[in-house]
Design a protein around this motif. Structure first.
Motif, mmCIF file in Angstrom:
data_model
loop_
_atom_site.group_PDB
_atom_site.id
_atom_site.type_symbol
_atom_site.label_atom_id
_atom_site.label_comp_id
_atom_site.label_asym_id
_atom_site.label_seq_id
_atom_site.Cartn_x
_atom_site.Cartn_y
_atom_site.Cartn_z
ATOM 1 N N VAL B 29 2.098 -2.235 -1.265
ATOM 2 C CA VAL B 29 1.893 -3.633 -0.727
ATOM 3 C C VAL B 29 2.408 -3.970 0.764
ATOM 4 C CG1 VAL B 29 2.376 -5.887 -1.142
ATOM 5 C CG2 VAL B 29 2.131 -4.350 -3.150
ATOM 6 N N GLU B 31 3.079 -5.877 4.095
ATOM 7 C CA GLU B 31 3.755 -7.010 4.424
ATOM 8 C C GLU B 31 3.058 -8.275 4.275
ATOM 9 O OE1 GLU B 31 5.817 -7.261 8.328
ATOM 10 O OE2 GLU B 31 6.234 -5.014 7.976
ATOM 11 N N HIS B 34 1.063 -9.616 0.014
ATOM 12 C CA HIS B 34 1.753 -10.049 -1.341
ATOM 13 C C HIS B 34 0.809 -10.615 -2.300
ATOM 14 C CE1 HIS B 34 4.910 -11.439 -3.896
ATOM 15 N NE2 HIS B 34 4.269 -12.899 -3.821
ATOM 16 N N GLY B 37 -1.361 -8.155 -4.110
ATOM 17 C CA GLY B 37 -0.327 -7.560 -4.957
ATOM 18 C C GLY B 37 -0.065 -7.992 -6.280
ATOM 19 N N VAL B 38 0.062 -9.628 -6.240
ATOM 20 C CA VAL B 38 0.093 -10.242 -7.503
ATOM 21 C C VAL B 38 -1.053 -10.005 -8.313
ATOM 22 C CG1 VAL B 38 0.297 -12.483 -8.451
ATOM 23 C CG2 VAL B 38 1.798 -11.769 -6.437
ATOM 24 N N ALA B 39 -2.214 -10.342 -7.507
ATOM 25 C CA ALA B 39 -3.546 -10.201 -8.554
ATOM 26 C C ALA B 39 -3.645 -8.810 -9.008
ATOM 27 C CB ALA B 39 -4.651 -10.533 -7.434
ATOM 28 N N ALA B 41 -1.538 -6.325 -9.793
ATOM 29 C CA ALA B 41 -0.516 -6.543 -10.614
ATOM 30 C C ALA B 41 -0.808 -6.847 -12.015
ATOM 31 C CB ALA B 41 1.012 -6.800 -10.215
ATOM 32 N N VAL B 53 5.390 -0.209 -7.612
ATOM 33 C CA VAL B 53 5.211 -1.016 -6.642
ATOM 34 C C VAL B 53 5.994 -0.537 -5.239
ATOM 35 C CG1 VAL B 53 4.617 -3.200 -5.449
ATOM 36 C CG2 VAL B 53 4.338 -3.004 -8.101
ATOM 37 N N TYR B 55 6.252 -0.854 -0.778
ATOM 38 C CA TYR B 55 6.118 -1.848 0.421
ATOM 39 C C TYR B 55 5.968 -1.156 1.598
ATOM 40 C CZ TYR B 55 7.909 -6.106 2.732
ATOM 41 O OH TYR B 55 7.917 -7.137 3.552
ATOM 42 N N SER B 57 5.588 -1.692 4.859
ATOM 43 C CA SER B 57 5.853 -2.525 5.970
ATOM 44 C C SER B 57 6.067 -1.720 7.248
ATOM 45 C CB SER B 57 7.529 -3.025 5.512
ATOM 46 O OG SER B 57 7.945 -3.472 6.837
#
Lengths: 366, 366
Positions: B29, B31, B34, B37-39, B41, B53, B55, B57
């Motif tokens: 995911v 920066e 997000h 990322g939620v969708a 997941a 998951v 990160y 960044s």
């Protein structure tokens, strides 16, 4: 960047996790912990270690759990392999909403947890450390402005850990040599056996078998508890506010209990299983950087001039090898304020009076 | 949440990555990604797959690289184990500053890249897909307001991929059967051999050996290039703005070149190595959802009515087994606009005129 973010990262990487060149490190960055993640990455780079950065997002976790049918795969290979091959795991907590998981059924959470026993064990086999970046969400939970909350967190985290570890060692020695601890204060007179048990000097470092930053408590596993105790420090258990819990013990078991607020969740805890009626932990807070309750157990239980007792599971570190202590599916900490008209005695001798230990200035007049 | 975020996640998980129940998936995911990322997941939870998951960044990566002494460990065990045990890797790009890595010396980046060959190969052995969440930073790079940029991204991503894949198949068949491609437009008359080479129908799905979402191009590996070409679509190469590049080829090699802007970086590319003077890719953009340049190669090279050629490395997928195509340390794409007074011919027959393919309405009058 607030220079204390970098200091936090240094304490975490050097004092707490003891990261060495070449270490394979997993860094879990919470939704609100980006800044600390940047500082930790810098510290890890300087030490020549190798990070894999994961994203510890409650929103993503909740969204996944909520959509899943609940038949979770057992210890998925890729995640298990990641932790089995890691030397250290650093959890940088600090989210954007402490209630983000609130609508995930507890059954789903339990099933998920159960499906990941191997992953959890692999993680616990590493030099893991859990810390928290100050976020607005945690400030809100603490009912504090963000500015003041940051000061609070850094006062708790940026201690002189070496000197605190030495002081805590004095208490550990007393507890290790002692047979019985007694707490005396208003509505409280409680006796617990501790003979044969070993106290842990929780000095916020894997070198002390201590995995929280901040830490600053000495804890052991008591048994044969007798008497009554008032937990007068407010707290949250399983998302419920709890105040003024009173417990009465006979033969090591809770036989009577009440609470001014949240009694139902106390009852649930006690009635979970056999072990839920017995104590698993006696912890003595010694972190003077923590001077107030912030409704966050990572901080609250280390607060100087408090003692906490946990109903439920005992930690192996407190037990003689091959002996199993209190076993339970729960471990619920409750705090009592020892700062006024209160004494902690070991084998009949006062070790702490009104929040002062006997080696501290002012103990005589306390 | 913009409902298109969920649609994006569905296309990614189902059409592109073909996630199945029980798959071990790594989701990186960015920066600013997000929400996606939620969708994702949620979609992965619905499919019953298992996410780790990470990160992605740039700020954390830059901070790590900057602090490191440059002697990077070879393929750290924990990261290698993660990808070796993964079935799919989903990269959700979209950061907060496209220049975040700008002050990391290119030597450091190269050393880091080189130290991770095994990890990269393990990742490429999975069903990986790279996509991008629309962020303000990418909107800024595209010189577009955020609102309009979101529309742009979703127009590019939320295609009828099945029907586009069928259309692209028509072009693939023509290229696979053909021996020679010719581009004719202002200041351009370029001939490339393609006999023996296989075109890839890049339909944004691992089922088509296509790993970008959006995609929407058909590409092959040309050779024996002769003639001149003008790349009139502005672009960024290695962080430098480049405009109106002119190349002249003889016997497959660049023999003369110029650029209105950024000539130095073109020269660097050509002079990298032997392969830097030769073409590695001819790509034909067919995604009509992409109707403008946004200075982002993931999108630009798929734009309908453009053709791109890359100096440098050819893709194995275009080559007969056991044959190696153009080899080089670089692969730099450059675009030419085919929408006006332009023809693409295969074996002397016009396949595209002024941006219209011969099977499209309006081709006759184009």
């Amino acid at each position: 960047m607030d220079p204390r973010v970098r200091e936090h990262a240094s304490v975490l990487v050097d004092w707490s996790a003891r990261i060495e060149p070449g270490d394979d490190v997993v860094v879990s960055v919470g939704e609100g912990a980006h800044q600390l993640g940047v500082a930790v990455a810098e510290a890890i780079g300087e030490r020549g270690a190798n990070p894999v950065v994961t994203y510890g997002s409650d929103e993503i976790r909740a969204s996944y759990l909520d959509a899943h049918d609940g038949e979770f795969a057992e210890d998925p290979d890729h995640e298990l392999a990641l932790y089995r091959n890691a030397d250290s795991v650093l959890f940088l907590g600090g989210g954007r909403n402490t209630s983000e998981m609130a609508d995930v059924p507890s059954e789903t959470r339990k099933d998920y947890r159960r499906s990941r026993t191997g992953i959890r064990e692999a993680r616990m086999d590493t030099d893991w450390v859990s810390t928290q970046h100050p976020t607005r969400s945690l400030a809100q939970q603490a009912e504090m402005p963000y500015r003041a909350y940051r000061d609070f967190v850094y006062d708790a985290v940026l201690r002189d850990w070496k000197s605190l570890a030495a002081e805590m060692d004095r208490l550990k020695e007393i507890l290790d040599a002692g047979d019985e601890v007694r707490l005396v204060k208003a509505e409280t007179d409680l006796t617990m056996a501790i003979d044969g048990r070993t106290a842990v000097n929780s000095a916020a470092s894997v070198a002390y078998d201590s995995h929280n930053l901040p830490s600053g408590e000495v804890f052991t596993a008591p048994f044969a508890t007798e008497g009554t105790v008032l937990f007068d420090v407010p707290m949250t258990i399983d998302g419920k506010r709890v105040r003024d819990v009173r417990l009465t013990f006979e033969d090591g078991e809770v036989v009577d209990w009440s609470a001014e607020q949240g009694e139902a969740v106390v009852t649930d805890t006690i009635e979970t299983d056999e072990g839920g009626r017995r104590l698993g932990e006696l912890g003595i807070g010694m972190n003077r950087g923590i001077d107030r309750v912030t409704d966050n157990i990572l901080f609250d239980e280390k607060m100087a001039e408090t003692v906490h007792l946990a109903l439920g599971r005992a930690y192996d570190a407190n037990l003689p090898e091959s002996e199993s202590g209190n076993e339970s599916a729960v471990h619920v900490d409750m705090l009592t304020d020892m700062s006024e008209d209160a004494e902690l005695l070991v084998d009949g001798e006062v070790v702490q009076r009104n929040g002062r230990f006997r080696w501290e200035d002012g103990f005589a007049d306390a």
